[in-house]
Design a protein around this motif. Structure first.
Motif, PDB file in Angstrom:
ATOM      1  N   TYR A  40       0.807  -1.240   0.000  1.00 16.17           N
ATOM      2  CA  TYR A  40       0.000   0.000   0.000  1.00 16.17           C
ATOM      3  C   TYR A  40       0.832   1.277   0.000  1.00 16.17           C
ATOM      4  O   TYR A  40       0.281   2.365   0.014  1.00 16.17           O
ATOM      5  CB  TYR A  40      -0.920   0.106   1.224  1.00 16.17           C
ATOM      6  N   GLY A  41       2.140   1.223   0.032  1.00 17.57           N
ATOM      7  CA  GLY A  41       2.924   2.437   0.183  1.00 17.57           C
ATOM      8  C   GLY A  41       3.115   2.794   1.643  1.00 17.57           C
ATOM      9  O   GLY A  41       2.769   2.051   2.555  1.00 17.57           O
ATOM     10  N   HIS A  42       3.684   3.978   1.877  1.00 13.49           N
ATOM     11  CA  HIS A  42       4.024   4.370   3.253  1.00 13.49           C
ATOM     12  C   HIS A  42       2.785   4.633   4.097  1.00 13.49           C
ATOM     13  O   HIS A  42       2.691   4.194   5.237  1.00 13.49           O
ATOM     14  CB  HIS A  42       4.908   5.623   3.231  1.00 13.49           C
ATOM     15  N   ALA A  43       1.825   5.375   3.534  1.00 18.90           N
ATOM     16  CA  ALA A  43       0.600   5.701   4.258  1.00 18.90           C
ATOM     17  C   ALA A  43      -0.502   5.933   3.238  1.00 18.90           C
ATOM     18  O   ALA A  43      -0.289   5.816   2.034  1.00 18.90           O
ATOM     19  CB  ALA A  43       0.814   6.934   5.136  1.00 18.90           C
ATOM     20  N   GLY A  44      -1.678   6.305   3.742  1.00 13.49           N
ATOM     21  CA  GLY A  44      -2.832   6.416   2.869  1.00 13.49           C
ATOM     22  C   GLY A  44      -2.656   7.393   1.729  1.00 13.49           C
ATOM     23  O   GLY A  44      -3.149   7.174   0.619  1.00 13.49           O
ATOM     24  N   ALA A  45      -1.967   8.509   1.973  1.00  7.92           N
ATOM     25  CA  ALA A  45      -1.792   9.527   0.937  1.00  7.92           C
ATOM     26  C   ALA A  45      -0.617   9.241   0.014  1.00  7.92           C
ATOM     27  O   ALA A  45      -0.403   9.958  -0.965  1.00  7.92           O
ATOM     28  CB  ALA A  45      -1.615  10.897   1.591  1.00  7.92           C
ATOM     29  N   ASP A  46       0.151   8.216   0.314  1.00  2.02           N
ATOM     30  CA  ASP A  46       1.367   7.908  -0.446  1.00  2.02           C
ATOM     31  C   ASP A  46       1.031   7.057  -1.668  1.00  2.02           C
ATOM     32  O   ASP A  46       0.310   6.064  -1.567  1.00  2.02           O
ATOM     33  CB  ASP A  46       2.348   7.167   0.465  1.00  2.02           C
ATOM     34  N   MET A  47       1.573   7.422  -2.820  1.00  8.99           N
ATOM     35  CA  MET A  47       1.389   6.652  -4.053  1.00  8.99           C
ATOM     36  C   MET A  47       2.731   6.031  -4.423  1.00  8.99           C
ATOM     37  O   MET A  47       3.603   6.706  -4.981  1.00  8.99           O
ATOM     38  CB  MET A  47       0.892   7.561  -5.175  1.00  8.99           C
ATOM     39  N   PRO A  48       2.948   4.750  -4.111  1.00  6.13           N
ATOM     40  CA  PRO A  48       4.270   4.155  -4.346  1.00  6.13           C
ATOM     41  C   PRO A  48       4.681   4.158  -5.808  1.00  6.13           C
ATOM     42  O   PRO A  48       5.882   4.145  -6.119  1.00  6.13           O
ATOM     43  CB  PRO A  48       4.115   2.731  -3.807  1.00  6.13           C
ATOM     44  N   THR A  49       3.726   4.191  -6.721  1.00  7.86           N
ATOM     45  CA  THR A  49       4.082   4.172  -8.150  1.00  7.86           C
ATOM     46  C   THR A  49       4.680   5.497  -8.615  1.00  7.86           C
ATOM     47  O   THR A  49       5.131   5.595  -9.758  1.00  7.86           O
ATOM     48  CB  THR A  49       2.839   3.849  -8.989  1.00  7.86           C
ATOM     49  N   THR A  50       4.711   6.515  -7.739  1.00  9.67           N
ATOM     50  CA  THR A  50       5.370   7.766  -8.122  1.00  9.67           C
ATOM     51  C   THR A  50       6.886   7.681  -7.976  1.00  9.67           C
ATOM     52  O   THR A  50       7.604   8.521  -8.516  1.00  9.67           O
ATOM     53  CB  THR A  50       4.847   8.943  -7.286  1.00  9.67           C
ATOM     54  N   TYR A  51       7.376   6.706  -7.228  1.00  7.11           N
ATOM     55  CA  TYR A  51       8.818   6.564  -7.059  1.00  7.11           C
ATOM     56  C   TYR A  51       9.293   5.122  -7.237  1.00  7.11           C
ATOM     57  O   TYR A  51      10.477   4.839  -7.106  1.00  7.11           O
ATOM     58  CB  TYR A  51       9.253   7.092  -5.681  1.00  7.11           C
ATOM     59  N   MET A  52       8.369   4.196  -7.518  1.00 10.53           N
ATOM     60  CA  MET A  52       8.702   2.814  -7.841  1.00 10.53           C
ATOM     61  C   MET A  52       7.990   2.452  -9.144  1.00 10.53           C
ATOM     62  O   MET A  52       6.899   2.963  -9.433  1.00 10.53           O
ATOM     63  CB  MET A  52       8.243   1.861  -6.727  1.00 10.53           C
ATOM     64  N   SER A  53       8.617   1.580  -9.899  1.00  9.90           N
ATOM     65  CA  SER A  53       7.953   1.137 -11.116  1.00  9.90           C
ATOM     66  C   SER A  53       6.749   0.271 -10.762  1.00  9.90           C
ATOM     67  O   SER A  53       6.685  -0.328  -9.682  1.00  9.90           O
ATOM     68  CB  SER A  53       8.923   0.342 -11.990  1.00  9.90           C
ATOM     69  N   LYS A  54       5.786   0.208 -11.677  1.00  7.43           N
ATOM     70  CA  LYS A  54       4.613  -0.615 -11.444  1.00  7.43           C
ATOM     71  C   LYS A  54       5.016  -2.076 -11.254  1.00  7.43           C
ATOM     72  O   LYS A  54       4.441  -2.790 -10.420  1.00  7.43           O
ATOM     73  CB  LYS A  54       3.644  -0.480 -12.619  1.00  7.43           C
ATOM     74  N   GLY A  55       6.043  -2.514 -12.000  1.00  8.25           N
ATOM     75  CA  GLY A  55       6.508  -3.892 -11.858  1.00  8.25           C
ATOM     76  C   GLY A  55       7.048  -4.182 -10.470  1.00  8.25           C
ATOM     77  O   GLY A  55       6.803  -5.261  -9.914  1.00  8.25           O
ATOM     78  N   GLU A  56       7.779  -3.216  -9.881  1.00 10.67           N
ATOM     79  CA  GLU A  56       8.309  -3.400  -8.528  1.00 10.67           C
ATOM     80  C   GLU A  56       7.173  -3.485  -7.511  1.00 10.67           C
ATOM     81  O   GLU A  56       7.201  -4.324  -6.603  1.00 10.67           O
ATOM     82  CB  GLU A  56       9.241  -2.239  -8.164  1.00 10.67           C
ATOM     83  N   VAL A  57       6.193  -2.621  -7.653  1.00  5.96           N
ATOM     84  CA  VAL A  57       5.058  -2.628  -6.730  1.00  5.96           C
ATOM     85  C   VAL A  57       4.313  -3.950  -6.830  1.00  5.96           C
ATOM     86  O   VAL A  57       3.963  -4.575  -5.806  1.00  5.96           O
ATOM     87  CB  VAL A  57       4.114  -1.441  -7.024  1.00  5.96           C
ATOM     88  N   GLU A  58       4.075  -4.399  -8.028  1.00  8.41           N
ATOM     89  CA  GLU A  58       3.330  -5.644  -8.213  1.00  8.41           C
ATOM     90  C   GLU A  58       4.124  -6.847  -7.728  1.00  8.41           C
ATOM     91  O   GLU A  58       3.538  -7.831  -7.239  1.00  8.41           O
ATOM     92  CB  GLU A  58       2.952  -5.800  -9.692  1.00  8.41           C
ATOM     93  N   ALA A  59       5.441  -6.797  -7.844  1.00  5.55           N
ATOM     94  CA  ALA A  59       6.273  -7.899  -7.336  1.00  5.55           C
ATOM     95  C   ALA A  59       6.153  -8.011  -5.817  1.00  5.55           C
ATOM     96  O   ALA A  59       6.095  -9.123  -5.265  1.00  5.55           O
ATOM     97  CB  ALA A  59       7.730  -7.682  -7.741  1.00  5.55           C
ATOM     98  N   GLU A  60       6.111  -6.875  -5.146  1.00  2.00           N
ATOM     99  CA  GLU A  60       5.917  -6.895  -3.695  1.00  2.00           C
ATOM    100  C   GLU A  60       4.541  -7.457  -3.350  1.00  2.00           C
ATOM    101  O   GLU A  60       4.389  -8.275  -2.441  1.00  2.00           O
ATOM    102  CB  GLU A  60       6.055  -5.478  -3.122  1.00  2.00           C
ATOM    103  N   GLU A  61       3.543  -7.025  -4.078  1.00  2.00           N
ATOM    104  CA  GLU A  61       2.177  -7.479  -3.815  1.00  2.00           C
ATOM    105  C   GLU A  61       2.021  -8.978  -4.069  1.00  2.00           C
ATOM    106  O   GLU A  61       1.243  -9.656  -3.395  1.00  2.00           O
ATOM    107  CB  GLU A  61       1.205  -6.686  -4.681  1.00  2.00           C
ATOM    108  N   ALA A  62       2.785  -9.485  -5.015  1.00  2.00           N
ATOM    109  CA  ALA A  62       2.724 -10.926  -5.292  1.00  2.00           C
ATOM    110  C   ALA A  62       3.288 -11.741  -4.139  1.00  2.00           C
ATOM    111  O   ALA A  62       3.015 -12.941  -4.019  1.00  2.00           O
ATOM    112  CB  ALA A  62       3.479 -11.237  -6.582  1.00  2.00           C
ATOM    113  N   ASN A  63       4.087 -11.085  -3.295  1.00  2.00           N
ATOM    114  CA  ASN A  63       4.680 -11.753  -2.126  1.00  2.00           C
ATOM    115  C   ASN A  63       3.901 -11.451  -0.851  1.00  2.00           C
ATOM    116  O   ASN A  63       4.455 -11.467   0.246  1.00  2.00           O
ATOM    117  CB  ASN A  63       6.133 -11.310  -1.949  1.00  2.00           C
ATOM    118  N   ASP A  64       2.645 -11.184  -0.983  1.00  2.00           N
ATOM    119  CA  ASP A  64       1.770 -10.904   0.157  1.00  2.00           C
ATOM    120  C   ASP A  64       1.953 -11.979   1.237  1.00  2.00           C
ATOM    121  O   ASP A  64       1.776 -13.167   0.992  1.00  2.00           O
ATOM    122  CB  ASP A  64       0.317 -10.894  -0.338  1.00  2.00           C
ATOM    123  N   PRO A  65       2.323 -11.585   2.477  1.00  2.00           N
ATOM    124  CA  PRO A  65       2.534 -12.576   3.538  1.00  2.00           C
ATOM    125  C   PRO A  65       1.312 -13.453   3.798  1.00  2.00           C
ATOM    126  O   PRO A  65       1.458 -14.631   4.145  1.00  2.00           O
ATOM    127  CB  PRO A  65       2.862 -11.722   4.765  1.00  2.00           C
TER     128      PRO A  65
END
Length: 729
Positions: free
Chosen positions: A283-308
């Motif tokens: 989800y990024g750092h907090a509610g107002a944070d958009m991780p795709t502004t400083y990470m590629s979409k592929g990086e974000v999705e790779a993290e999400e694929a590793n959902d604990p």
């Protein structure tokens, strides 16, 4: 689409399809019911994150830094005991939830949602902040835990060994407890964290018991700045005095096994350990944070694929503990239940006025054993030949030393700590003989780190000790003032009075040291302390007052759980004379042990009504020098020694000056930000008495002959008084 919703829908879809991430087999250690219980804790943590965002969107919630990706901390909690004090990272909801499962009678979802809703019924903060914390769970609340909580975790761990040898009256932790603190990989780089690690290593290296578990939750990023690959392992795997463990925080089975090993090492060896836990951040750092502004979409999705949670579903299936369909049902039921509870929590009352918000700034009083003080025989044995010297006037430094000795004899939980306070007896000899009399575990020579000194004090207070840390010079406090402002003084406020950090911080300071050390040793600014809500600031000007006020400071800390700063004017430590060489007029006798000056009691010298001088510390000394000349000029004076700088004794001051025609404020601190500003405002707002002031210049203090050039002087006081009363100089 919001990332929280994407992660949620991915979970539903992938579990339903049996599309689970690959990973190792479940390690032995968890029973099936234990593993399922940890999964339930993880689900609730995730549901709370989602609900917090919905609450914020609806204007019903106010905090969205979540724990998604860090749910492996549930297994760390399960490896520890609820009697192990825990100072938690703000992403550790799963830890608190799992710990609640260890303690009967908890309503953890309801409690945490009240906090999200800022309800005054929130059992930990009373609606003042969304915090993790619980008195029942031994989790003191933290607000923004960017390493500032690590020094006190070291102190709490040290207190466990000390309490075995010297159990304090208000002991809070069992003898076999450990302390645990958690933090992110980015926070590990903070100088405060590095100081805490070094202090723990330094202590352990010398063989001193320090049962402390550091838990680094490494998600590889700090807000938007990535942590270099393998940086944490490279930095911590081989540190002396600090045992390193590593676990995969995406795997509750592996995390539990390794956390048990680390906890057993800490508990049985009484040494610190570092648990490096691999996590991801969803989800990024907090509610107002958009991780795709400083990470590629592929990086974000790779993290999400590793959902604990996806990993836990797979592991539970492979262990034969829970089928994916059952896991999905638990997840959905938990989300629905959390929404139902939230709908009720948002209706509960909130703080509405200043009085309600401020109600917990000052901690509640606590019951204390009341004794008759040390016996005459015990005092005679301790002081020896000093008993005869007590009948003669002495300088301030000696009277403070005797007061500390009396207090330590009477209060076995009182612990001194600071740089050079032990063998050397302090830079100015104020703590001489105390380590010989009371031992090195009650008069502690610390390493050279003010954050460590204050952190030690805060941690000691958590376990019932009465710490009296010393800061060697006032300017050194600036290296560590956040330990007072951000930790000690705020704890009662953010815990609704359920936790407090009682202590007396002794600070040698202020100006007028002749030609010594410049501004770093002559520091005449108290501004950094004056605006801390709830803090008591005391500053004596004579030895007798110092002894009596120090006793009151200790009483305030012990009985009222206050955080007190006791400013000791260095220039007055050795002062003997007032007007002439060897007149001995500034030395005073040691007061009987039962005498003290209560909080808010001011000192009044003289009864003249032409003018009142309001002052403190060195200003009182200078005003008394000026008094001789002014009285010879026929001016009726009274000199008022504030003694207590916060809270300002306003009513006592107004009463003491009511008969006077003029007021002069003499303040050795800088003109800007000094006590004089508040005093001028007080007289302007509450009286019609004309007021003026003599202060220090807005300058640092020079070394050498010009040491006093920017500071108030007796001559300046005389000149200002003559001007105010209309008498020619």
């Amino acid at each position: 689409m919001p990332r929280a919703l994407i992660v949620h829908e991915n979970f539903l879809r992938r579990v339903g399809a049996g599309d689970l991430p690959a990973g190792g087999a479940p390690a032995p250690g968890l029973t099936h019911p234990e593993a399922v219980s940890l999964y339930r804790s993880q689900c609730l943590s995730r549901a709370l994150d989602r609900t917090s965002r919905a609450m914020q969107k609806a204007g019903q919630g106010f905090y969205t830094i979540g724990s998604s990706g860090h749910e492996g901390m549930a297994a760390v909690a399960h490896a520890l005991r609820p009697t192990d004090i825990a100072f938690l990272h703000y992403r550790d909801a799963a830890f608190q939830i799992a710990r609640a499962a260890q303690v009967p009678g908890q309503t953890i979802a309801w409690d945490m949602l009240l906090s999200f809703a800022a309800s005054c019924e929130d059992p930990i903060s009373g609606g003042r902040h969304k915090v993790l914390g619980s008195r029942a769970l031994n989790i003191p609340p933290q607000t923004s835990t960017i390493a500032s909580h690590l020094p006190k975790a070291v102190g709490a761990a040290y207190s466990l060994g000390l309490a075995r040898r010297r159990p304090p009256e208000h002991r809070a932790l069992p003898a076999d407890a450990v302390a645990v603190c958690s933090f992110g990989d980015a926070s590990a780089n903070h100088s405060t964290a590095q100081g805490a690690f070094n202090t723990a290593q330094w202590t352990s290296y010398q063989g001193t018991p320090l049962p402390l578990l550091f838990v680094c939750e490494d998600n590889g990023i700090g807000i938007s700045t990535k942590t270099p690959k393998d940086w944490i392992a490279a930095s911590f795997a081989n540190r002396p005095g600090l045992k390193y463990f590593h676990a995969d925080g995406l795997d509750i089975y592996d995390t539990f096994v390794v956390a048990c090993e680390a906890a057993d090492y800490v508990r049985n060896r009484r040494k610190p350990a570092f648990l490096h836990l691999r996590t991801v951040r969803l989800y990024g750092h907090a509610g107002a944070d958009m991780p795709t502004t400083y990470m590629s979409k592929g990086e974000v999705e790779a993290e999400e694929a590793n959902d604990p949670l996806l990993h836990t579903v797979r592991l539970l299936q492979e262990a034969g503990a829970l089928a994916p369909t059952e896991a999905l049902a638990i997840y959905e039921e938990t989300c629905a239940r959390t929404e139902r509870i939230a709908a009720h929590a948002v209706t509960r009352p909130k703080l509405r006025d200043a009085a309600g918000v401020m109600a917990s700034i000052v901690p509640p009083r606590r019951e204390c054993q009341q004794g008759n003080g040390p016996s005459a025989e015990a005092r005679a044995e301790m002081f020896g030949s000093d008993m005869r010297a007590m009948d003669e006037p002495q300088p301030m430094s000696r009277l403070i030393n005797w007061a500390l000795a009396d207090l330590m004899l009477e209060r076995g939980e009182l612990v001194l700590a600071g740089e050079d306070v032990g063998r050397k007896g302090g830079v100015y000899g104020v703590t001489q003989k105390l380590q010989t009399r009371f031992g090195p575990d009650r008069v502690i020579d610390t390493l050279l780190d003010e954050q460590a000194i204050l952190g030690l004090a805060i941690g000691l207070a958590h376990n019932g000790f009465l710490p009296v840390p010393e800061i060697q010079f006032l300017a050194y406090l600036h290296n560590a003032e956040d330990q007072i402002r951000g930790e000690a003084a705020t704890l009662s406020f953010f815990s609704n009075g359920r936790y407090a950090n009682p202590m007396v911080v002794r600070v040698a300071g202020l100006g007028y040291q002749k030609g010594f050390g410049g501004h770093f040793h002559n520091d005449n600014s108290l501004a950094v302390l004056r605006d801390i809500p709830g803090l008591v600031i005391a500053c004596p000007s004579t030895g007798t007052d110092a002894a009596r006020m120090l006793r009151e400071c200790v009483r305030l800390a012990r009985e009222e759980q206050r955080v007190v700063v006791f400013i000791e004017p260095i220039a007055l430590y050795p002062m003997r004379d007032l007007h002439d060489d060897k007149d001995g007029l500034w030395m005073t006798r040691y007061p009987p042990p039962d005498e003290r000056i209560g909080l808010g009691e001011i000192g009044i010298h003289g009864s003249g009504t032409d003018l009142a001088i309001v002052t403190y510390g060195n200003g009182h000394y200078l005003s008394r020098q000026a008094e001789k000349v002014l009285r010879e000029r026929g001016i009726g004076l009274r000199i008022i020694d504030l003694r207590w700088l916060a809270p300002l004794p306003e009513e006592a001051l107004l009463a003491a000056t009511a008969e006077c025609r003029r007021v002069l404020i003499v303040d050795e601190c800088r003109r800007t930000g000094s006590q004089s500003e508040a005093l001028m405002a007080l007289f302007a707002e509450r009286t019609g008495i004309p007021a003026a002031r003599v202060t220090a210049e807005d300058s640092f203090i020079a070394t050498g002959p010009a040491y006093a050039a920017t500071l108030p002087s007796a001559a300046a006081i005389i000149g200002k008084v003559l001007e105010l009363v209309g008498v020619k100089a």
